[in-house]
Structure formats: structure tokens, C-alpha cells
Design a protein around this motif. Structure first.
Motif, PDB file in Angstrom:
ATOM      1  N   GLN A 185       0.805  -1.213   0.000  1.00 49.14           N
ATOM      2  CA  GLN A 185       0.000   0.000   0.000  1.00 49.14           C
ATOM      3  C   GLN A 185       0.844   1.272   0.000  1.00 49.14           C
ATOM      4  OE1 GLN A 185      -3.262   0.354   2.661  1.00 49.14           O
ATOM      5  NE2 GLN A 185      -4.024  -1.724   2.358  1.00 49.14           N
ATOM      6  N   ALA A 186       1.917   1.281   0.777  1.00 46.79           N
ATOM      7  CA  ALA A 186       2.726   2.495   0.916  1.00 46.79           C
ATOM      8  C   ALA A 186       3.747   2.659  -0.203  1.00 46.79           C
ATOM      9  CB  ALA A 186       3.432   2.502   2.274  1.00 46.79           C
ATOM     10  N   HIS A 187       4.227   1.548  -0.752  1.00 51.11           N
ATOM     11  CA  HIS A 187       5.320   1.641  -1.723  1.00 51.11           C
ATOM     12  C   HIS A 187       5.079   0.839  -3.001  1.00 51.11           C
ATOM     13  CE1 HIS A 187       7.721   3.734   1.277  1.00 51.11           C
ATOM     14  NE2 HIS A 187       7.416   2.777   2.148  1.00 51.11           N
ATOM     15  N   GLU A 188       3.888   0.242  -3.125  1.00 53.85           N
ATOM     16  CA  GLU A 188       3.549  -0.539  -4.318  1.00 53.85           C
ATOM     17  C   GLU A 188       4.567  -1.648  -4.569  1.00 53.85           C
ATOM     18  OE1 GLU A 188       3.173   2.280  -7.476  1.00 53.85           O
ATOM     19  OE2 GLU A 188       1.195   2.956  -6.822  1.00 53.85           O
ATOM     20  N   VAL A 189       4.990  -2.276  -3.500  1.00 51.65           N
ATOM     21  CA  VAL A 189       5.959  -3.364  -3.588  1.00 51.65           C
ATOM     22  C   VAL A 189       5.254  -4.680  -3.265  1.00 51.65           C
ATOM     23  CG1 VAL A 189       8.010  -4.390  -2.518  1.00 51.65           C
ATOM     24  CG2 VAL A 189       7.961  -1.948  -3.034  1.00 51.65           C
ATOM     25  N   ARG A 190       5.403  -5.650  -4.168  1.00 55.54           N
ATOM     26  CA  ARG A 190       4.877  -6.992  -3.931  1.00 55.54           C
ATOM     27  C   ARG A 190       5.932  -7.828  -3.215  1.00 55.54           C
ATOM     28  NH1 ARG A 190       4.687  -9.848  -8.150  1.00 55.54           N
ATOM     29  NH2 ARG A 190       5.840  -8.408  -9.520  1.00 55.54           N
ATOM     30  N   VAL A 191       5.499  -8.731  -2.338  1.00 56.95           N
ATOM     31  CA  VAL A 191       6.408  -9.597  -1.587  1.00 56.95           C
ATOM     32  C   VAL A 191       6.161 -11.046  -1.995  1.00 56.95           C
ATOM     33  CG1 VAL A 191       7.127 -10.402   0.688  1.00 56.95           C
ATOM     34  CG2 VAL A 191       6.465  -8.003   0.369  1.00 56.95           C
TER      35      VAL A 191
ATOM     36  N   GLN B  17      10.782  -3.706 -10.995  1.00 67.27           N
ATOM     37  CA  GLN B  17       9.547  -4.508 -10.916  1.00 67.27           C
ATOM     38  C   GLN B  17       8.762  -4.268  -9.634  1.00 67.27           C
ATOM     39  OE1 GLN B  17      12.611  -5.576 -11.582  1.00 67.27           O
ATOM     40  NE2 GLN B  17      12.659  -7.253 -13.072  1.00 67.27           N
ATOM     41  N   ARG B  18       9.336  -3.488  -8.725  1.00 68.21           N
ATOM     42  CA  ARG B  18       8.724  -3.267  -7.403  1.00 68.21           C
ATOM     43  C   ARG B  18       8.381  -4.605  -6.756  1.00 68.21           C
ATOM     44  NH1 ARG B  18      10.465   1.158  -5.952  1.00 68.21           N
ATOM     45  NH2 ARG B  18       8.783   1.467  -4.424  1.00 68.21           N
ATOM     46  N   LEU B  19       9.397  -5.478  -6.732  1.00 66.56           N
ATOM     47  CA  LEU B  19       9.227  -6.840  -6.228  1.00 66.56           C
ATOM     48  C   LEU B  19      10.300  -7.130  -5.176  1.00 66.56           C
ATOM     49  CD1 LEU B  19       8.015  -9.740  -6.340  1.00 66.56           C
ATOM     50  CD2 LEU B  19       9.672 -10.219  -8.181  1.00 66.56           C
ATOM     51  N   LEU B  20       9.870  -7.643  -4.016  1.00 64.11           N
ATOM     52  CA  LEU B  20      10.777  -8.067  -2.964  1.00 64.11           C
ATOM     53  C   LEU B  20      10.681  -9.572  -2.826  1.00 64.11           C
ATOM     54  CD1 LEU B  20      12.720  -7.520  -0.567  1.00 64.11           C
ATOM     55  CD2 LEU B  20      10.676  -7.268   0.883  1.00 64.11           C
ATOM     56  N   GLU B  21      11.807 -10.259  -3.010  1.00 57.84           N
ATOM     57  CA  GLU B  21      11.862 -11.710  -2.845  1.00 57.84           C
ATOM     58  C   GLU B  21      12.589 -12.033  -1.550  1.00 57.84           C
ATOM     59  OE1 GLU B  21      12.026 -13.479  -7.335  1.00 57.84           O
ATOM     60  OE2 GLU B  21      13.907 -12.724  -6.490  1.00 57.84           O
ATOM     61  N   VAL B  22      11.994 -12.895  -0.739  1.00 58.18           N
ATOM     62  CA  VAL B  22      12.578 -13.301   0.537  1.00 58.18           C
ATOM     63  C   VAL B  22      12.581 -14.823   0.591  1.00 58.18           C
ATOM     64  CG1 VAL B  22      12.366 -13.209   3.052  1.00 58.18           C
ATOM     65  CG2 VAL B  22      11.790 -11.200   1.680  1.00 58.18           C
TER      66      VAL B  22
ATOM     67  N   LEU C 137      12.856   2.104   2.254  1.00 56.14           N
ATOM     68  CA  LEU C 137      11.849   2.815   1.463  1.00 56.14           C
ATOM     69  C   LEU C 137      11.167   3.928   2.248  1.00 56.14           C
ATOM     70  CD1 LEU C 137      10.235  -0.276  -0.330  1.00 56.14           C
ATOM     71  CD2 LEU C 137      11.843   1.395  -1.302  1.00 56.14           C
ATOM     72  N   SER C 138      10.924   3.710   3.529  1.00 54.13           N
ATOM     73  CA  SER C 138      10.185   4.692   4.330  1.00 54.13           C
ATOM     74  C   SER C 138      11.089   5.651   5.093  1.00 54.13           C
ATOM     75  CB  SER C 138       9.270   3.975   5.340  1.00 54.13           C
ATOM     76  OG  SER C 138       8.247   3.253   4.684  1.00 54.13           O
ATOM     77  N   ALA C 139      12.286   5.235   5.422  1.00 53.17           N
ATOM     78  CA  ALA C 139      13.174   6.062   6.237  1.00 53.17           C
ATOM     79  C   ALA C 139      14.514   6.304   5.552  1.00 53.17           C
ATOM     80  CB  ALA C 139      13.398   5.405   7.602  1.00 53.17           C
ATOM     81  N   GLY C 140      14.582   6.054   4.253  1.00 52.47           N
ATOM     82  CA  GLY C 140      15.843   6.207   3.535  1.00 52.47           C
ATOM     83  C   GLY C 140      16.417   7.610   3.618  1.00 52.47           C
ATOM     84  N   SER C 141      15.559   8.623   3.532  1.00 53.61           N
ATOM     85  CA  SER C 141      16.052  10.003   3.580  1.00 53.61           C
ATOM     86  C   SER C 141      16.614  10.341   4.957  1.00 53.61           C
ATOM     87  CB  SER C 141      14.921  10.975   3.213  1.00 53.61           C
ATOM     88  OG  SER C 141      13.833  10.852   4.119  1.00 53.61           O
ATOM     89  N   VAL C 142      15.985   9.817   6.008  1.00 55.54           N
ATOM     90  CA  VAL C 142      16.485  10.056   7.367  1.00 55.54           C
ATOM     91  C   VAL C 142      17.825   9.351   7.561  1.00 55.54           C
ATOM     92  CG1 VAL C 142      16.027   9.730   9.829  1.00 55.54           C
ATOM     93  CG2 VAL C 142      14.164  10.345   8.276  1.00 55.54           C
ATOM     94  N   ILE C 143      17.936   8.135   7.049  1.00 57.08           N
ATOM     95  CA  ILE C 143      19.194   7.399   7.132  1.00 57.08           C
ATOM     96  C   ILE C 143      20.304   8.157   6.421  1.00 57.08           C
ATOM     97  CG2 ILE C 143      20.373   5.317   6.312  1.00 57.08           C
ATOM     98  CD1 ILE C 143      17.788   3.766   6.889  1.00 57.08           C
ATOM     99  N   ASP C 144      20.005   8.671   5.224  1.00 55.17           N
ATOM    100  CA  ASP C 144      21.010   9.432   4.467  1.00 55.17           C
ATOM    101  C   ASP C 144      21.426  10.699   5.217  1.00 55.17           C
ATOM    102  OD1 ASP C 144      21.043   7.583   2.436  1.00 55.17           O
ATOM    103  OD2 ASP C 144      19.567   8.630   1.198  1.00 55.17           O
TER     104      ASP C 144
END
Length: 508
Positions: free
Chosen positions: A208-214, A237-242, A262-269
Motif C-alpha cells: 500500500q505504501a510503496h507498491e511493492v509486492r512480496v 519490478q517493485r518486487l521483494l523476494e525473501v 523505502l520509508s526512512a531512507g532520507s532520514v538514514i542518508d
């Protein structure tokens, strides 16, 4: 039991002087703020008067520095690291003493850190050169991996790991901005009716937040050109494989890690930029370290987790059950509970492999942890390998009298199923012996009887215990001799053994 100050540890006076100068304050101006005389402050800065607790608290508030960082621990760690660096055989011909190192750390800590930086670079280059020599022997025509090694010489991940480790240590392993970001994301997950401890909720948030399928997939077989896969994100592909061979706790952590990027990347940088990690491998490894921090903060909320830790008296196995997390994950999160207004026990943590290599090191307890190589073989983190999956408890003391309570247990890293690659590691966690009774594992141990404490060192080359039966190397700061007609506890016998040992030209 009050912890004794290390007899060779730097004092706090020079640090107060440095902080005062950094804030452009005169002695008179700072003395006025502290409500003491300028002459009294001058004596404190020159270590001729003890710093009282009320003054320490005032200084902590004035300079916005946590009390435990303002006190001696930070300088003691630097002192210990420099002593370890100077224990290298390349310094054998120099008669550098303890007092010399103490003066360097007190008067010019940046020079001491510069020395460490050079020593880190030396160790990195030495390791690369040995790998290069080995490859040249296997590949005399200069083909294969030799060119890659030459291209990477001096730029290995080891030096980056040291930089990131120092950054984490300098921040007491606490990053308030990431805690705030984790709270924000947890609230967002809650708005869709989920809980961060649910794989479905984490997957739904990514969608929902990042359009990423798991997708949970069978890991690749590690064939030619294909490394075994634990997690892989495909940005296009906005795909996360685990890997589906991971435990439930590990899969949740991998999803939380991806949410961090994806959600805190800017804060980390932003944090990495503020800490001076602007590019290269140090920045890349720093992103991984801070994303891991965020993931733990997301899955194990600070206040709630600290409350359950106190209620269980730091019963790690019980915390594993309550929070559905792994042993190492729980231990690591316990070391991050350093919010100034609500702190947990100041802990140290290290992780070693079967060869004794230290792959993770952090200390707020005051225990010096070697920067390179292995630690003292008397530490229970090594004996834990003899009793897999069982928590070993130890009350120990260093030659300077400082005492610690430590627990250790092995963990197995890797996937589930036949043929899965696994790695056995040992995790050590501990504190100053003053806090031992706050941990359930100290029950039944004589934490108040120093005569029953196990005698340990930091590392052989800088240890004073000449009567140690497990000594592997001679000490660099003590006189010793090798006597063919007498066999003591080790081949390196102190002059006059067993009656006494001497120091070359005084204390080093």
C-alpha cells in the motif's frame, strides 16, 4: 558494588576543557554557569579535584552530552583501542608506555583517533596483500581473480566496518530520529488494522505504501555467478523476494529492513551525512547498519520492549517468546535502549565465530573489546561453543580490578532444511557487575565476592597476567624471558617467576 576506575584510564578534566573551548567559553564563564569559582574549575580541568555528581549533571545538561558519555568511558575505550594497536609487533622496538598513551588520549584525542585510522588501514592492506599473495600463488599467470584483488586493494569492507562501528559507538548505539520514524511507520501500519509482528501486515504495508509486492521464494542454488539469496529487491519490478527457508522472525526482519530503506531512507542518508559517511563502502555499510537499526525499532517498540525487559529481568529467552524474535535480535535491541530520559542497562555486546574473529563489537559497560583479532580466551563467549544453545553466565574481572557480568550463547545463522548453509556464532552480552542483579541470569552467582570472579584479560599482547595457562603470545609491555630449564604456566616467564614480574623501564 561501585566500579573501580581503571588505574591507567584517562580522567575527565581534559574533556571538560575541550567541551568548554568548543563552546567558546572562558573558564570564568563556565565557572559562573556551574556556580563554582574559576580556580576550582581550573583544578577540575587539570584532574586535581574530583568532579561531584551535581556538577557532572550540570555539565551534562549544559553541553547536551549524556552523563555516561561525559564520564570516562569514551576516553577509556579510546585508550584501550590505542593500547591494542600499539601491541602490534611492528611497534616492538618503541618503548611506548601506558602514561604516554594516556597523555595522548587526554591532550589530543583526534591524534589518537588518527593513529587508529592508520593502524586500521595497515591491517586492511596487510589482509589484502596476503590474499593477493595467495591468489598469485594459485594463479601464477595473473588471470582469474587477481585483477579484481588488485583493483580492490586498500578498499576492503574491513576498514568500512571499523568506520561504521566507530559511528555506532560514538552515538551510544541510539538514534532518536530512527526511533521516531519507526513509531511513525508503526502507526501507519496500525491504521490499516495490522500489527508489525504479522508478516501479512508488513507485506500489506509495503504494497500500500510503496507498491511493492512480496514473494517468499525458494533460495537459488548458489550456482556459478549466482549467490545464495536471503532477500532481493527488484526496484524496477517493485518486487521483494525473501527466502522461504528463513524462520518467521527472520522473514519479518527482512521485510522491516526493506521498509526502512523505502520509508526512512532520507532520514538514514541525513544521519550518515551528519556523521561524515558521505560516500564509498563506509556509507553503503552505514545504510545497512541504520536500516537494521530501524527494523529492530519497528518490530520491538522502545518503551514497550524496555518495559518487558525490566519486568522479565532481561530474560532473553522469555523476550524471544513474547516478541517472536531471535536471540541475537533481542540482544542487539537491548544494547540500543539508551534514550537519555529512559535508559536500560548499559551493555556491551560482541559476536565471534569459531575462529575467534570478532564480527560485531559495541560497549557501554566499559569492557574493552579488541578492535582487531580475538579477545581473551577466558571469556565465556568462547566456552559457549562447548555447550551449544545453552546460556553461559560469568562474573569476571580484569587486571585493573574492573568487574563485569556476562552471558554468552551460540546461535546458528542460516536457512531451514536439508543442505541449507549454516554458520555457528557465539553472542556475548554483559554489563558492569553493579547491574548484574537486574538480570535474571545472575541469580545464584556471587556477584559481591571479587575473590570468586574469573580472572580475564582483554587480549594476550596487552594482558598483565603472566601466570595465565592460556597465554598464546608474549606481552608487549612487560619484561619476560624464555627459560629452557623451567616451565611455568606458559613459555613466557616473568623475571623472578613465580615471585614477581617486572616492567621495562616502568609502567607502559
Amino acid at each position: 558494588m561501585a566500579r573501580k576506575p581503571a588505574k591507567d584510564a584517562p580522567k575527565i578534566g581534559p574533556k571538560i576543557r575541550r567541551l568548554r573551548r568548543e563552546h567558546s567559553l572562558s573558564q570564568a564563564a563556565l565557572a559562573e554557569k556551574l556556580e563554582v569559582s574559576a580556580s576550582y574549575l581550573n583544578l577540575i580541568e587539570h584532574n586535581r579535584r574530583k568532579l561531584t555528581v551535581p556538577l557532572l549533571l550540570k555539565l551534562s545538561e549544559l553541553f547536551a552530552v549524556p552523563v555516561d558519555q561525559l564520564a570516562e568511558e569514551e576516553e577509556s575505550r579510546l585508550y584501550s583501542d590505542v593500547m591494542e594497536a600499539l601491541a602490534d609487533p611492528i611497534f616492538e622496538e618503541f618503548d611506548v608506555r601506558n602514561t604516554d598513551v594516556r597523555d595522548l588520549v587526554e591532550v589530543s584525542p583526534e591524534s589518537a583517533r588518527a593513529l587508529l585510522h592508520v593502524c586500521d588501514a595497515y591491517h586492511t592492506t596487510l589482509t589484502d596483500a596476503r590474499s593477493l599473495a595467495a591468489s598469485a600463488a594459485d594463479d601464477p599467470d595473473g588471470r582469474g581473480s587477481l585483477g579484481g584483488l588488485i583493483g580492490g586493494l586498500g578498499a576492503s569492507a574491513q576498514s568500512a566496518a571499523d568506520v561504521v562501528s566507530d559511528m555506532v559507538q560514538a552515538n551510544s548505539n541510539y538514534f532518536g530520529d530512527l526511533e521516531d520514524e519507526a513509531d511513525r511507520v508503526r502507526r501507519e501500519i496500525g491504521t490499516v488494522g495490522g500489527t508489525v509482528r504479522s508478516l501479512d501486515a508488513l507485506s500489506e504495508y509495503l504494497h500500500q505504501a510503496h507498491e511493492v509486492r512480496v514473494n517468499f521464494v525458494e533460495p537459488r542454488d548458489g550456482g556459478k555467478g549466482d549467490l545464495p539469496m536471503i532477500r532481493r529487491f527488484h526496484p524496477q519490478q517493485r518486487l521483494l523476494e525473501v527466502s522461504q527457508r528463513l524462520t518467521g522472525a527472520s522473514r519479518s526482519f527482512q521485510l522491516a529492513y526493506q521498509i526502512a530503506l523505502l520509508s526512512a531512507g532520507s532520514v538514514i542518508d541525513m544521519l550518515l551525512m551528519e556523521k561524515g559517511l558521505k560516500d564509498g563502502q563506509a556509507r553503503a555499510l552505514g545504510r545497512v547498519a541504520l536500516a537494521n537499526y530501524f527494523a529492530a525499532a519497528l518490530l520491538l517498540p522502545y518503551d514497550e520492549f524496555l518495559r518487558s525487559a525490566r519486568e522479565s529481568r532481561y530474560d532473553i529467552e522469555l523476550l524471544q517468546h513474547r516478541w517472536r524474535a531471535g536471540f541475537e535480535q533481542i540482544c542487539h535491541r537491548l544494547t540500543t535502549l539508551n534514550r537519555p530520559e529512559n535508559r536500560g542497562i548499559p551493555l556491551h555486546m560482541l559476536r565471534v565465530d569459531l575462529a575467534g574473529n570478532i564480527s560485531k563489537r559495541f560497549t557501554l559497560s566499559g569492557l574493552p573489546i579488541p578492535r582487531h583479532g580475538g579477545a581473551c580466551s577466558r571469556w565465556n563467549i568462547y566456552s559457549a561453543f562447548l555447550n551449544p544453545n545453552q546460556i553461559q553466565a560469568q562474573v569476571s574481572k580484569l587486571p585493573d580490578g574492573t568487574a563485569y557480568f556476562c552471558i554468552a550463547r551460540t546461535v546458528v545463522k542460516g536457512g531451514i532444511g536439508f543442505g541449507a548453509q549454516r554458520n555457528v556464532l557465539s553472542i556475548g552480552l554483559g554489563c558492569d557487575v553493579r547491574y548484574a542483579r537486574e538480570m535474571v541470569y545472575a541469580d545464584g552467582l556471587e556477584t559481591g565476592n571479587p575473590d570468586r570472579f574469573a580472572e580475564i584479560g582483554v587480549a594476550c599482547r596487552i594482558c598483565e597476567r603472566m601466570d595465565c595457562t592460556q597465554r598464546a603470545f608474549p606481552p608487549v609491555h612487560l619484561r619476560y624471558k624464555i627459560e629452557e630449564n623451567i616451565r611455568g604456566p606458559s613459555p613466557y616467564t616473568a623475571p623472578g617467576w613465580p615471585h614477581h614480574h617486572e616492567r621495562p623501564g616502568g609502567t607502559r
